[in-house]
Design an enzyme around this catalytic site. Structure first.
Site, PDB file in Angstrom:
ATOM      1  N   SER A   1       6.852  -1.558   0.162  1.00 16.56           N
ATOM      2  CA  SER A   1       7.193  -0.368   0.817  1.00 16.56           C
ATOM      3  C   SER A   1       8.260   0.377   0.399  1.00 16.56           C
ATOM      4  CB  SER A   1       7.332  -0.699   2.139  1.00 16.56           C
ATOM      5  OG  SER A   1       7.275   0.541   3.265  1.00 16.56           O
TER       6      SER A   1
ATOM      7  N   GLU B   1     -29.473  21.328 -22.564  1.00 15.93           N
ATOM      8  CA  GLU B   1     -28.599  19.712 -22.334  1.00 15.93           C
ATOM      9  C   GLU B   1     -29.985  18.933 -23.135  1.00 15.93           C
ATOM     10  OE1 GLU B   1     -27.198  18.325 -18.851  1.00 15.93           O
ATOM     11  OE2 GLU B   1     -25.382  19.658 -19.059  1.00 15.93           O
TER      12      GLU B   1
ATOM     13  N   GLU C   1       6.333   6.864  -0.904  1.00 13.10           N
ATOM     14  CA  GLU C   1       5.301   6.539   0.213  1.00 13.10           C
ATOM     15  C   GLU C   1       5.891   7.165   1.423  1.00 13.10           C
ATOM     16  OE1 GLU C   1       5.702   2.607   1.559  1.00 13.10           O
ATOM     17  OE2 GLU C   1       3.874   2.517   2.785  1.00 13.10           O
ATOM     18  N   HIS C   2       7.187   7.006   1.701  1.00  7.13           N
ATOM     19  CA  HIS C   2       7.872   7.812   3.006  1.00  7.13           C
ATOM     20  C   HIS C   2       8.872   8.710   2.673  1.00  7.13           C
ATOM     21  CE1 HIS C   2       6.471   3.935   4.573  1.00  7.13           C
ATOM     22  NE2 HIS C   2       5.963   4.452   5.639  1.00  7.13           N
TER      23      HIS C   2
ATOM     24  N   TYR D   1      -7.940  -7.024   7.153  1.00  7.76           N
ATOM     25  CA  TYR D   1      -7.241  -7.836   7.144  1.00  7.76           C
ATOM     26  C   TYR D   1      -5.974  -7.748   7.759  1.00  7.76           C
ATOM     27  CZ  TYR D   1      -4.778 -12.011   5.534  1.00  7.76           C
ATOM     28  OH  TYR D   1      -3.814 -12.996   5.257  1.00  7.76           O
TER      29      TYR D   1
ATOM     30  N   GLN E   1      13.776   0.583   6.470  1.00  9.74           N
ATOM     31  CA  GLN E   1      13.089   0.256   5.173  1.00  9.74           C
ATOM     32  C   GLN E   1      13.284  -0.927   4.502  1.00  9.74           C
ATOM     33  OE1 GLN E   1      10.533   2.215   4.427  1.00  9.74           O
ATOM     34  NE2 GLN E   1       9.712   0.576   3.260  1.00  9.74           N
TER      35      GLN E   1
ATOM     36  N   GLN F   1      -8.372 -16.632   0.758  1.00 16.19           N
ATOM     37  CA  GLN F   1      -9.717 -16.922   1.234  1.00 16.19           C
ATOM     38  C   GLN F   1     -10.278 -16.026   2.184  1.00 16.19           C
ATOM     39  OE1 GLN F   1      -6.748 -18.361   1.503  1.00 16.19           O
ATOM     40  NE2 GLN F   1      -6.463 -19.316   3.464  1.00 16.19           N
TER      41      GLN F   1
ATOM     42  N   ASP G   1       5.791   4.651  11.817  1.00 19.03           N
ATOM     43  CA  ASP G   1       5.167   3.208  11.264  1.00 19.03           C
ATOM     44  C   ASP G   1       4.268   2.805  12.737  1.00 19.03           C
ATOM     45  OD1 ASP G   1       6.420   3.357   9.034  1.00 19.03           O
ATOM     46  OD2 ASP G   1       8.084   2.195   9.687  1.00 19.03           O
TER      47      ASP G   1
ATOM     48  N   HIS H   1     -36.350  17.091 -16.784  1.00 18.04           N
ATOM     49  CA  HIS H   1     -35.555  17.911 -15.782  1.00 18.04           C
ATOM     50  C   HIS H   1     -36.291  18.975 -15.547  1.00 18.04           C
ATOM     51  CE1 HIS H   1     -32.749  14.529 -16.135  1.00 18.04           C
ATOM     52  NE2 HIS H   1     -32.070  15.021 -14.972  1.00 18.04           N
TER      53      HIS H   1
ATOM     54  N   HIS I   1      11.848  -4.551   5.499  1.00 17.05           N
ATOM     55  CA  HIS I   1      10.860  -5.058   5.417  1.00 17.05           C
ATOM     56  C   HIS I   1      10.644  -6.256   4.557  1.00 17.05           C
ATOM     57  CE1 HIS I   1       7.946  -2.657   7.569  1.00 17.05           C
ATOM     58  NE2 HIS I   1       8.471  -1.392   7.197  1.00 17.05           N
TER      59      HIS I   1
ATOM     60  N   ASN J   1       0.325 -10.606   1.400  1.00 15.18           N
ATOM     61  CA  ASN J   1       1.276 -11.123   0.239  1.00 15.18           C
ATOM     62  C   ASN J   1       0.340 -10.842  -1.147  1.00 15.18           C
ATOM     63  OD1 ASN J   1      -0.718 -13.053  -0.028  1.00 15.18           O
ATOM     64  ND2 ASN J   1       0.704 -14.663   1.276  1.00 15.18           N
TER      65      ASN J   1
END
Lengths: 433, 433
Positions: free
Chosen positions: B235, B412, B324-325, B126, B257, B188, B358, B417, B260, B211
């Protein structure tokens, strides 16, 4: 076992259907209550639940003490100790081959990038108790956790009625070098691991099987930022058997799946009707001799024996179904194995029963069920590691890649990204740095 | 930027706090409705949503045709084409080093186990649209997807008002060799990927940012058995800067940063008050020159500049935060990098801005946010592969491991088995097989 002869492709979907996993809403609500209770009352809640669910008085402590741990070995028959040691050695050997190499890659002159495998720092292993303590699962989780070097490993397992932990579990933990052992089971153990209590350290990732309360609790734990090994579902096997297979062996494999629980999934594919019929007869005969015959019989009511035309067709069916365990009881299993795209673990030939992978061959038995073999791997060393990327540029590297970054950042409308490069390029041009 | 001087350890927790990600209930409900609609009405629902949300009439088709795809390159400036090609080459080189080797391990004589990496068969990528099409993200997802050999790769991205897809996206897709491109965005698109429609193949795993509707939709997709790349969040960057750092460089990294989004997280640690103050002044100066100054300024209101005493203390803080960074703008970054336990991607030294990772250095920019660097890795080749285990026993192997399995299975309480092994051992002893 129900035999289906040459079903048409449109009929396959129904034969590949798994029983719907209805997560009863009351289970979810109850688990939510337990979570809130453990988060609020901590150890006090765990003590109450141990009394209520396990019938155990743990007021002398929730943790297994060093003496209790050390005493466990004495209670185990020597043969069992030897078996567990051998399984441990095999599992360790197989997982050691998974240790990743750190390789530095110079993608452009002066631009060096690499990945380092770093252990998940705090992991929780949940091992169910009850009549049959799953010490094999403790091996399957504990070996890679130790091998990865996870600094904190917390084992949660429910206490027996007398407040002790089953000695097989303790012996196995000792062999693994796991010393943080908490007497807590069910959703309350998962709740404690996800938030921490005085006796239970909070962890970053929770592993292990359990009943529907444990499963629901692990799902809930993910909402608190904790990772889990994988989504859970009933265990399952798909066997592809051609006319070279031995019906008694195939039947034993199907039954060893069926005895796991009444919701176990068992599917047999063959291009030989004779094989299907013989196996069905064998299943019925062997079933009578099993202590867990009732459980297995219940699982078998939903089992399917399906006659198909060719090895290719059987493989195609299996890949669509994406079984947790796939047994290739055929004349040329290596060839068929080449075409496997969706499966958790694959057992080749007539002398490789699933049971060897469940316990001791070395592969991991914590595997994706419920069709998740399409998009998940089983537990491995990777499950206990994160891969962190690193990079460092020399002045030459920045000169090489900098303009590429400036152009792309501007095209994405991110001016500050471009400027972070431009400022440095200007400084380089000006002789600074 | 707010400067905090030598906060005590109990005060750290508040400084490490991220803004709570309130998943508004109305978002979740709306996404659920969209899911049900797409599952029922398929393409017709996608056409309606394209009209409603993207203002685009797609009645001539939801898929990008070969001519539309081929025409894209002509619309791109040569410089941008060259930059994208170079980034593609670097990303490919870095990810190629991740191709796993298949190694056969003989855990005991006659017991051979191995793992094979098999691509996830059907993946969905996506890519959000809008004014700034994230073609860099398409590179970051498309390169490992192709390299893994995923047979079916479906790209979903929202149409522009005229019903076309941004040519930068199409050029990048063409470069990658991705030909299944669907004009669908938002929840969708995720719904379509998770269940399939006439124009959109159903997939096993969905990757990509978006989003809050897209994020909620990916979460919902997991309930339909679809896997996702990782949990999402805003981020974030954490910079550790000592007195050797250049305030203008550090400020530029913080701003890249901050631009963003208003919810971007920015943290600066230093053992030099002078550095913090200089950087703060630089941030304010550079901010004025940015087209996205308003967004960045909003993010900066929540930013923190923290004075700590030693490199060790800064590292400890960073590992607790799990950014993250992570930028190590220090004199000896390699040494500090050794101690990093929780981070998505790490940038070493004064000439390695986050922006290079990036876009074009070669590392992946799809990384764990929101503290998930504690328990998740960023996207890599692994994200598009499953590791399936295989095993095969010879008669000698079964003789070696069989008794171990029998002993453990009996302990067991799983008799079937044990019998799956016993039957075969008896047959071997009887000279069969």
């Amino acid at each position: 076992m129900n035999i289906f002869q040459y079903p048409s492709q449109p009929e396959w979907a129904a034969l590949q259907q798994r029983a719907a996993q209805q997560q009863a809403q009351d289970v979810e609500q109850r688990v939510q209550q337990i979570f809130e209770d453990v988060r609020q009352r901590g150890d006090a809640a765990l003590l109450d639940y141990a009394r209520q669910f396990d019938g155990a008085d743990l007021s002398s402590g929730l943790r297994v003490g060093p003496e209790e741990l050390a005493a466990a070995a004495a209670e185990l028959p020597a043969e069992l100790q030897t078996a567990i040691r051998q399984a441990h050695a095999n599992i360790l050997r197989f997982h050691k081959a998974q240790i990743p190499q750190e390789e530095r890659v110079e993608t452009m002159p002066g631009v060096t990038c690499w990945r380092r495998a770093v252990p998940v720092q705090r992991v929780g292993l949940y091992i169910p108790g009850g009549s049959a303590p799953l010490f094999s699962t403790l091996l399957m989780l504990g070996v890679p956790a130790k091998l990865a070097g996870c600094p904190e490993i917390v084992l949660c397992t429910p206490p027996q009625k007398d407040g002790s932990v089953n000695p097989i579990i303790l012996f196995t933990a000792q062999l693994l070098g796991i010393t943080t052992i908490v007497k807590a089971g069910g959703a309350q153990a998962v709740a404690a691991l996800s938030g921490g209590t005085d006796s239970v350290p909070a962890v970053d990732k929770i592993f292990g099987p359990g009943n529907r309360y444990v499963t629901a609790a692990k799902q809930l734990a993910t909402r608190y930022g904790v990772a889990i090994d994988m989504p859970a579902g009933p265990s399952e096997v798909l066997v592809i058997a051609d006319e070279s297979a031995t019906p008694a062996f195939v039947a034993a494999d199907l039954l060893s799946q069926a005895e796991h629980g009444p919701d176990s999934q068992v599917i047999l594919l063959s291009d030989s009707l004779y094989m299907l019929e013989q196996t069905k007869a064998e299943v019925e005969r062997q079933l009578r001799e099993l202590p867990r015959a009732e459980v297995a019989a219940q699982a078998l009511t939903e089992s399917r024996a399906i006659l198909l035309r060719t090895p290719e067709e059987m493989l195609y069916f299996s890949n669509q179904y994406a079984p947790e365990h796939l047994i290739l009881a055929v004349r040329n299993p290596e060839q068929l194995a080449e075409g496997v795209t969706n499966a958790g673990s694959v057992f080749l030939g007539h002398l490789t029963p699933e049971a060897v992978g469940d316990y001791a061959s070395g592969t991991n038995h914590t595997l994706p069920t419920n069709g998740y073999a399409r998009n998940y791997s089983g537990v491995s060393l990777d499950s206990f590691l994160k891969k962190i990327t690193f990079q460092r540029l020399t002045p030459e590297g920045l000169l090489n890649v900098g303009p590429v970054v400036e152009t792309m950042a501007e095209a994405e409308g991110l001016r500050a990204h471009a400027r972070a490069v431009t400022l440095r390029l200007e400084a380089l041009a000006g002789g600074e740095e």
